[in-house]
Structure formats: structure tokens, C-alpha cells
Design an enzyme around this catalytic site. Structure first.
Site, PDB file in Angstrom:
ATOM      1  CB  CYS A  42      -9.248 -20.663   4.178  1.00  0.00           C
ATOM      2  SG  CYS A  42     -10.468 -20.246   2.911  1.00  0.00           S
ATOM      3  CE  LYS A 429      -9.483  15.736  11.712  1.00  0.00           C
ATOM      4  NZ  LYS A 429      -8.676  16.794  11.058  1.00  0.00           N
TER       5      LYS A 429
END
Length: 556
Positions: A42, A429
Site C-alpha cells: 500500500c 455534536k
């Protein structure tokens, strides 16, 4: 116990190390036809682009280090050319001398991997045409760039490796084009999420030729189905296929694609032969269907599972969900589970949401927004797929979503996750929570959605109201035809301009303010629909299609 492992890298090397940790006195042999037993495949594109400068950093283990640490007999340049399952023997050929000999085994693990597809087109064998699979390929490409000084490169195929190669060829000071047969890059993404990727990659100077294929390669050009591109070098990156000719010749069961069929213990149809890695058929974790998903993480896990079962430890592979992440210059693209195309093909009745959230608290410096798309099964509410395109913080959000899928979470469970928060790292949030909030609103009917692909079908005959609640400054940059503008903060004072017997289709930039507008309108007796993803999603997709059509016409 004597175990022979054919092939190293991810699956084979992991199996060998696990076997030794479980069985100090077993005889373990790795046969690798190449020069390297374990390398970071990779990382290969980043050596070509100069991000990794030391070739030795790509080599995770050498034959000598493997022998010293694990007492494993590692034989490089040793190719397994025949397997005799009934006799429990492998015929091995020495690549340097051509000599062949036989080795017996009690257990055999096949880890041959996958090989790059080389299409049957003219010019594919020219010396300036390359594929990338191993360190030898990497050195050939690097040597060609350093020695021949090419100016223009064409990457054929816009998957993960193709896009990574394009970035690193740019860093090697080449002009780069990508040719992709599909209508968008990175197949696990849906086309709407890929639109932001296209815009960004073009901003980096890479030319995209989508919905186009290669018909021939010449010394100086790549001939396309529509047009041609000048090229001094070509990287073929159109996908891989399982390298299983050895398995086929000895009667190991394969599927129609050529992947080795294994059970959950990684056993083939021969009780003493196992197979792992990119060469095997896997179960799609979300759908349960047979699949071909070549990834390093699953290959490592499968190697461990095969070793466990050989050692008497009951261990099962439970499927691959295709979690992956891509670095593209400063952009990050991540996916897990199903996209819309796959969900539709599987016959799943699904729904979706888009959110556009900051990577950390917006008041803390350098926050950037990420586009998040989640899919869920309408019947079970289970999260079945996610895609994120953005910059900082994309990978950690996708890891959370991938974990949620693995543990069978409903999409509404995302709102309840208690995730780490401090202004430099996230928001109270979190973007993952926001995806859950929006999905819950859709599921319980608090908001009704329409999508970018519905916009052009909306009537412009006055039978519905089309409303844009962005600011005057925002609409100066562009509007969707047929929409009237009333900024959100002025909406309550202008309700008399909207007729209650007409449905209202409303949008803002991202979908948040238009959701608030819908709540105001619903509270006052209007039927309201919110454009999921907002203007930014609509504009990104439409702009991308316009640019592609222009390039396609220019090709002709």
C-alpha cells in the site's frame, strides 16, 4: 506438524508469524517466488512520488529477520509450480537455477494474492507501460521516471491505486491524466459523493477523462474511445484478479471469477489446504453474498484465522465490509459497507441522508467541513453503508461508522454515541451524531426529503412552491432555476407570500437551515420537503456533469 505457506506479504506472513507464536516446535516454510517476503504494497505509490525516500522502509520483514525472530524457513525466489493434494506435496522451482524439488506438508496455506489486470489492447507490452504490484514494479517505474524524464503520464483506471498513483506522479513533476471507463472515480463512492473529489483533483492539475476507455497505446499517445491523450508513460490500474492458476490445476474449488472458495475457517475443499488474502472469495459482511474485496486488513486477519484453525483454535472469518480510506493530496476519502449501486443490486429497500459538518469546533482555527452520506435498510433501520469526503478528521469518523456496522447498529444509534470532544478535535455534536440526528428525523417523519436528482423533475408551473432560504450574498453566487428567495431569518415575516395549498420544496446551502425552515412551515400548516445535502451537493454534481460533458466534447 509441518506447514508450507505459498506467498508472503499480508496473508502469508501473518499466518506464519501466528503459527510460530502458537507452535514453537512446528516446521514452517514460506515459499515466495519474488525477492521480498513481506513488504508494504500500500506504500508503493508514495515511494514513486518521493513521500517515502528509503526503499528499505517498504520492507516490513526480510528473510533473515523472519528466520531470526520466528525461526521460519523463508525461501525467496522459490515458486510453487504444482500441488498434489492427495500426496500432500508441493513441487518447488528455484528461480535462479530452474531446479525443481518436492516438499511434503501436513498443512498448506495458499496466499498467492491478486495480479493486475492487463487488458487485451494494442501497445500494452510497450516499455513505457507499467503496472504496480510489488517492489520490483515500483523500482522499474521509479527508474523510468529518473532515467527517461517523461513529461506526460496517463493513469488508466480511477480506483484507489490509480488515484494514489496520479497524485504521486504529480509530485514527481509529471503532467497527469486519468482515464476511467465509469462515470466517476473510486467505485465504492456514489457518483454524487465523487463530484467533490473530481473538482478537487482537477484543481491539482490532473485531467479526468471519465466515461471513456482505452483502445490502443502507442509510443506517444493513448488512444481513447473518444479522443486521444499524449503520453510518455502509462500506468495500467484497471483492477486486479485472483492469481489462482496453481490452485485451479490441482482441483481446488474456484468460483466463476477464479477466486478460491473457502469456508469461514479459511479451508478449501481439501481438508489440509487453506487459502487467505486477495485470492479468496469472501462473504460480504452486510449482505452475506459472495464477494471479491481485496484489502490488506482482511488478508492479515484471514492469515491469523487459518493459523488458529491449524493449531486447533476454533476461529472464523465473519466477512468483509470493504472499509477503506484514501489520501488525495490534502483530501481524505473514506468508505465502508454498501453504496447505493450495491444496495439497489441486492434489492435492499434503503434510505439515505447527507450531512455537511465541521471537523472540529468551528470557532477553533482551521476547521474544515466534511460531506457525510449514510445509508440504512428501511425495514431494519440498520446502518448498511457510509461515505465521507473531506479533509481533517474523516478517517476517525469512518472508523466509528465502520464499527457501528460491524456491531449491527441501527442508524439512529449514531445519535447516542458518546464520542471524544474538545474544540481542537471535534464538536459537542460530532459529525457522526449529526448523521444519526438527521436519519432519526427522516425515519420518524419530522422531515421529508428530496434529492439533487429530483430537482429538475419538480414542476415549474406554479403547482408547487420552490423556496431558497439562503442569504442574498449566497444567492448572488448562483440559484436553481425556478426557486424564489426568502432568507431563513425573514421567513416568518413573509409567510403570506406562500400558499398553504401548495407543497413547498426548500433548500439552503447544506440542508440545515432549510430543515429549520421546514419546521417553521410545518408548524404553520404547510407541507414541506427539504433538499438533502442542499445547494452545495446539487451544485457539485451538476457542475461536475457540465465539466465532464465539456471535456467529452473537446475530446471529440
Amino acid at each position: 506438524m509441518k506447514t508450507i505457506i505459498v506467498g508472503g506479504v499480508a496473508g502469508g506472513a501473518s499466518a506464519a508469524a501466528r503459527l510460530r507464536r502458537l507452535n514453537e516446535n512446528d516446521e514452517i516454510i514460506i515459499l515466495e517466488r519474488g525477492d521480498y517476503i513481506s513488504f508494504a504494497n500500500c506504500g508503493l505509490p508514495y515511494f514513486i512520488g518521493g513521500e517515502i525516500t528509503d526503499k528499505n522502509m517498504l520492507t516490513l520483514q526480510t528473510p533473515e529477520s523472519f528466520r531470526k525472530r520466528f525461526n521460519i524457513d523463508v525461501r525467496v525466489k522459490s515458486e510453487a509450480v504444482k500441488i498434489s493434494p492427495e500426496a500432500n506435496t508441493v513441487t518447488v522451482r528455484n528461480a535462479d537455477t530452474g531446479e525443481e524439488y518436492e516438499e511434503t506438508f501436513d498443512k498448506l496455506i495458499l496466499s498467492p494474492g491478486a495480479e493486475p489486470i492487463r487488458p487485451n489492447i494494442g501497445g500494452i507490452e510497450l516499455p513505457h507501460v507499467f503496472t504496480l504490484r510489488n517492489i520490483s514494479d515500483t523500482m522499474r517505474i521509479k527508474g523510468f521516471i529518473d532515467g527517461r524524464k517523461p513529461r506526460k503520464a496517463v493513469v488508466v483506471g480511477g480506483g484507489y491505486i490509480g488515484v494514489e498513483m496520479a497524485e504521486n506522479l504529480i509530485k514527481a513533476d509529471l503532467e497527469v491524466s486519468i482515464v476511467e471507463l465509469a462515470d466517476h472515480l473510486i467505485a465504492p463512492l456514489d457518483a454524487d459523493m465523487a463530484a467533490d473529489v473530481h473538482r478537487y483533483i482537477r484543481s491539482k492539475g490532473i485531467k479526468l477523462f471519465l466515461n471513456n476507455g482505452v483502445t490502443e497505446i502507442t509510443d506517444k499517445k493513448v488512444i481513447l474511445q473518444n479522443g486521444s491523450i499524449e503520453a510518455d508513460m502509462v500506468i495500467m490500474s484497471v483492477g486486479v484478479r485472483p492469481e489462482t492458476s496453481l490452485a485451479k490445476e490441482c482441483g481446488i474449488a474456484l468460483n466463476s471469477r477464479g477466486s478460491i472458495i473457502v469456508n469461514s475457517h479459511m479451508e478449501t475443499n481439501y481438508p489440509d489446504i487453506y487459502a487467505v488474502g486477495d485470492a479468496v472469495e469472501v462473504k460480504d459482511f452486510v449482505t452475506g453474498s459472495a464477494a471479491f474485496i481485496p484489502l490488506a486488513g482482511p488478508a492479515n486477519k484471514q492469515g491469523r484465522i487459518a493459523a488458529d484453525n491449524i493449531s486447533g483454535i476454533a476461529s472464523e472469518y465473519k466477512g468483509t465490509q470493504g472499509s477503506a480510506v484514501l489520501k488525495l493530496f490534502d483530501m481524505t476519502v473514506a468508505t465502508t459497507g454498501l453504496n447505493e449501486k450495491r444496495a439497489a443490486a441486492e434489492g435492499i429497500d434503503y434510505d439515505k441522508t447527507y450531512t455537511y459538518s465541521a471537523s472540529h469546533a468551528s470557532y477553533y482555527p482551521n476547521a474544515t467541513n466534511m460531506s457525510v452520506k449514510v445509508l440504512w435498510d428501511k425495514n431494519t433501520k440498520k446502518l448498511i453503508g457510509a461515505q465521507i469526503v473531506g479533509f481533517d478528521g474523516v478517517d476517525k469518523r469512518m472508523d466509528v461508522l465502520a464499527t457501528a456496522i460491524r456491531f449491527g447498529a441501527e442508524v439512529t444509534d449514531l445519535k447516542d454515541l458518546e464520542l471524544c470532544y474538545a474544540p481542537p478535535f471535534g464538536s459537542a455534536k460530532d459529525p457522526v451524531n449529526m448523521a444519526g440526528f438527521v436519519a432519526e428525523n427522516v425515519i420518524n417523519g419530522t422531515v421529508r426529503q428530496f434529492f439533487w436528482h429530483d430537482v429538475e423533475k419538480l414542476p415549474r408551473d406554479g403547482s408547487v412552491t420552490l423556496l431558497d432560504v439562503r442569504t442574498k450574498t449566497e444567492i448572488a453566487r448562483g440559484m436553481i432555476a425556478g426557486f424564489i428567495n426568502i432568507p431563513l431569518d425573514d421567513l416568518r415575516d413573509n409567510l403570506d407570500k406562500l400558499t398553504k395549498d401548495k407543497p413547498v420544496y426548500v433548500h439552503c446551502h447544506s440542508g440545515l437551515r432549510s430543515y429549520i425552515a421546514c419546521r417553521i412551515l410545518s408548524g404553520n400548516g404547510y407541507e414541506c420537503y427539504n433538499l438533502a445535502g442542499g445547494w452545495r451537493m446539487y451544485e457539485s454534481v451538476i457542475n461536475d456533469r457540465t465539466v465532464q460533458e465539456y471535456i467529452c466534447n473537446e475530446c471529440r
